[in-house]
Design an enzyme around this catalytic site. Structure first.
Site: not given
Length: 707
Positions: A76-77
């Protein structure tokens, strides 16, 4: 601040050195991936995945869950793809990490839709591997613990989302300790002043009640020793959010909440649980109706315990819970407790038949839900059960949420039984399908082969399975009816142009489908039936006639009106503004999304649309029209006692049903009554009007139409 070495030391108690090394490797990979990223508090980002893994380690989760916890924000990051994690740590870990990751590559205008889509993605991953939700819950718990650095509005939003979705999920999976901590953190984030005041009140009350609880604990301990039963007795406090909820729901002040404190007794066997309940009932008087046996009939989340409430010292009620150590672990950690007793795949296979069946239900909901918002709405309904226990005619116990009806029960047994149910018996007596079920009742569903779900059921069913299946059926039914109506409308225009749908070449059909973006003819017919496309325009395109030549419209066969039988279903409806009935001169209006709406020819609303002839359709009643049609009567009556009752009796005598009666004063003596009734046709209506006219006190009667 905890380090990877601290975690590795804790893991030695239940994991092998090889498994601990794999967890270490995942940590170093995450540390490298998140290099340079900071949390809002200023700490290195990797402290968050390490803390999440620490929460899972407290539950003795397996090494794959801990590795996924370390890596859960990497996809996600950071720029690391799922395939890289799969290559490094295996498919299982990659799937768990992907299940927890949000859909960041999709842009949303609405945060609610983003939340719904992300939850739907996670729920489906959770159905494949339960560890997905355990990692997500641990992630959410640590986020709640460190929420203080966020701005107030964001704190409240995250707390509300946690309270709406994640605490019920923890409850559904039996993870009591996690749920309690989350609820208290949410309460503090949303209502900091209320939480502070309540905390002070609890501390003040603790001193006053402590000796009462201590006295009860001492008495039970002494009696257990006398009877030779091994057990631990401990006092416990209700958590803040629980006290606050009780005060709010029951409109009570803090001083009126008597059961803030309770007693928990942990014994060595199920047999000892039942012996202990007899012992405490001998020692203190039980409050009638407060005994619950969750050992014989466990809750849906696997929770087992005996509950009773006693009149303690000075008549103050004390809640008592009696359970074994395994039940205690199950109550605190729920589905995660199985990793305490089993390891690896065995924990995943044999541990959770109840949870597994609920997850299967999630997959069914996903297949029948129209979109992610409908899916999340259905799941939310499922996450707040206050259970009742009912019996099948064979004596099997079925757990239903409080407020469930026989239709909910029918769908819980099997979707086909729900779809074809027509009546039911409760405790061998015929009962209404909308009746609320109570614990201990035996429910028998009566089915009929040709029966189908009724749209009215949606007004009283409460389980997500029933609601989603009824909606799914009605959606399909609407689709079938839309296609049938679309075919009729298109054929009607084609006949007026000297052709028919059967005479149109496949090449022309394919060309029009490509132009409209539809994949098949049925899809195009459905669009026409729903009123989203004009039959006239599609017919012209099919025949390749230029719209510049309106004179061609008059060629071919004379146009016949579309006949209305009254049994067309959902896609042909009757306007509520003018309430047309068989025998009235009528006209059809093709309404976008609603299909064909039938109006009285003189209706004021239809006169506004007459300037769009493509939306107006000539219709007529079929000779064999069937069904009941609503009509509104406008009566001027005397203000006298029993007048409405006399009118209702007169209408009932003509075999018509009354849907609604409204009365308003028109002066000192007269009133105006608007009566909504169901009739078969104009002849039937004439009989009703004739009978009402004979009543003393009725001055005038007529159809109330907005002409």
């Amino acid at each position: 601040m905890a380090t990877i070495d601290d975690l590795a030391w804790r893991l030695k108690s239940y994991l092998t050195s090889d498994q601990i090394n794999q967890v270490r490797r995942a940590y170093y990979y995450a540390e490298q991936a998140h290099d340079g990223q900071k949390r809002r508090s200023g700490e290195p980002y990797v402290t968050h995945p390490l803390a999440v893994a620490g929460i899972l380690a407290d539950m003795h989760m397996d090494h794959q869950s801990l590795m996924a916890a370390m890596l859960h924000d990497v996809i996600e990051d950071t720029s690391v793809p799922k395939s890289a994690i799969q290559k490094q740590f295996g498919e299982t870990v990659a799937e768990i990490v992907d299940g927890v990751s949000k859909l960041t590559h999709v842009e949303y205008e609405d945060k609610t839709l983003a939340q719904a889509d992300n939850f739907q993605k996670m729920a489906l991953a959770m159905a494949r591997d339960i560890r997905v939700i355990l990692v997500k819950l641990a992630d959410r718990l640590h986020n709640m613990r460190t929420l203080g650095v966020m701005r107030p509005a964001k704190r409240r939003r995250i707390a509300r989302e946690t309270l709406d979705i994640y605490t019920p999920l923890a409850q559904r999976l039996g993870m009591h300790q996690m749920r309690i901590e989350m609820e208290d953190l949410c309460f503090t984030a949303m209502y900091p002043m209320r939480a502070n005041l309540l905390m002070k009140a609890v501390r003040k009350a603790r001193g006053n009640r402590k000796e009462i609880v201590s006295g009860v604990v001492e008495s039970i301990n002494t009696r257990l020793e006398d009877e030779g039963l091994k057990g631990r007795v401990m006092g416990r406090e209700k958590h803040l959010f629980s006290i606050y909820s009780k005060m709010k729901e029951q409109s009570k002040s803090f001083s009126d909440i008597m059961d803030m404190f309770g007693v928990r007794i942990i014994v060595d066997s199920v047999d000892s649980c039942y012996r202990t309940i007899g012992l405490v009932h001998n020692l203190f008087k039980p409050i009638p109706g407060r005994f619950k046996d969750y050992i014989a009939i466990p809750k849906a989340n696997g929770y087992q315990s005996l509950h009773t409430t006693l009149f303690g010292l000075h008549g103050i009620p004390v809640e008592v819970q009696i359970r074994t150590q395994e039940m205690e672990d199950m109550a605190n950690n729920g589905i995660a407790a199985h990793w305490l007793y089993k390891s690896g795949d065995e924990a995943l296979v044999g541990s959770q038949s109840r949870t597994h069946s609920w997850l299967q239900n999630l997959l069914e909901l996903q297949q029948t839900a129209g979109n992610s918002l409908e899916f999340i709405e259905n799941v939310k309904v499922d996450l707040f059960p206050d259970e009742v226990y009912v019996f099948t005619p064979q004596g099997d116990i079925l757990e239903m949420p409080r407020g469930a009806t026989p239709v909910d029960f029918a769908y819980a047994v099997h979707t086909d039984i729900g779809n074809t149910c027509v009546a039911c018996r409760i405790d061998r007596k015929l009962a209404s399908l909308s009746q609320t079920l109570n614990s201990g009742e035996t429910v028998e569903v009566i089915t009929a082969p040709g029966a189908r779900p009724n749209a009215a059921w949606l007004n009283y069913v409460i389980t997500s399975k029933a609601r989603s299946n009824i909606r799914h059926y009605l959606k399909n039914q609407r689709q079938v009816e839309s296609i049938a109506l679309g075919r009729r409308l298109l054929n009607k225009v084609l006949v007026s142009l000297g052709s028919s749908l059967e005479n149109i070449s496949q090449t022309s059909v394919d060309s029009v489908l490509a132009h409209t973006g539809c994949t098949q003819l049925d899809e195009l017919l459905e669009e026409i039936g729903l009123g989203n496309r004009m039959a006239y325009v599609i017919a012209r395109r099919l025949l390749d006639i230029q719209l510049m030549e309106p004179d061609l419209l008059d060629s071919g066969s004379p146009e016949k009106p579309l006949t209305i039988k009254g049994t067309e279903g959902m896609i042909i409806s009757f306007a509520r503004c003018c309430h047309p009935i068989p025998g009235d001169p009528v006209v059809g209006h093709v309404s976008s999304g609603r299909g064909l709406v039938i109006h009285n020819e003189h209706c004021a609303n239809i006169s506004e649309i007459r300037h769009s002839p493509e939306k107006i359709l000539e219709v007529d009643w079929d000779k064999n029209v069937q069904g009941e049609f609503t009509v509104e009567l406008n009566l001027q009556i005397d203000q006298q006692k029993g007048m409405i009752a006399s009118i209702a009796t007169a209408i009932s005598a003509t075999e018509a049903s009354i849907e609604k009666i409204g009365v308003e004063e028109q002066g000192a003596r007269l009133s105006k009554a608007l009566v909504l009734i169901s009739v078969k046709d104009r002849v039937h209506l004439a009989q009703i009007i004739k009978r009402i006219r004979t009543l003393r006190g009725v001055h005038s009667i007529g159809r109330d139409k907005e002409l």
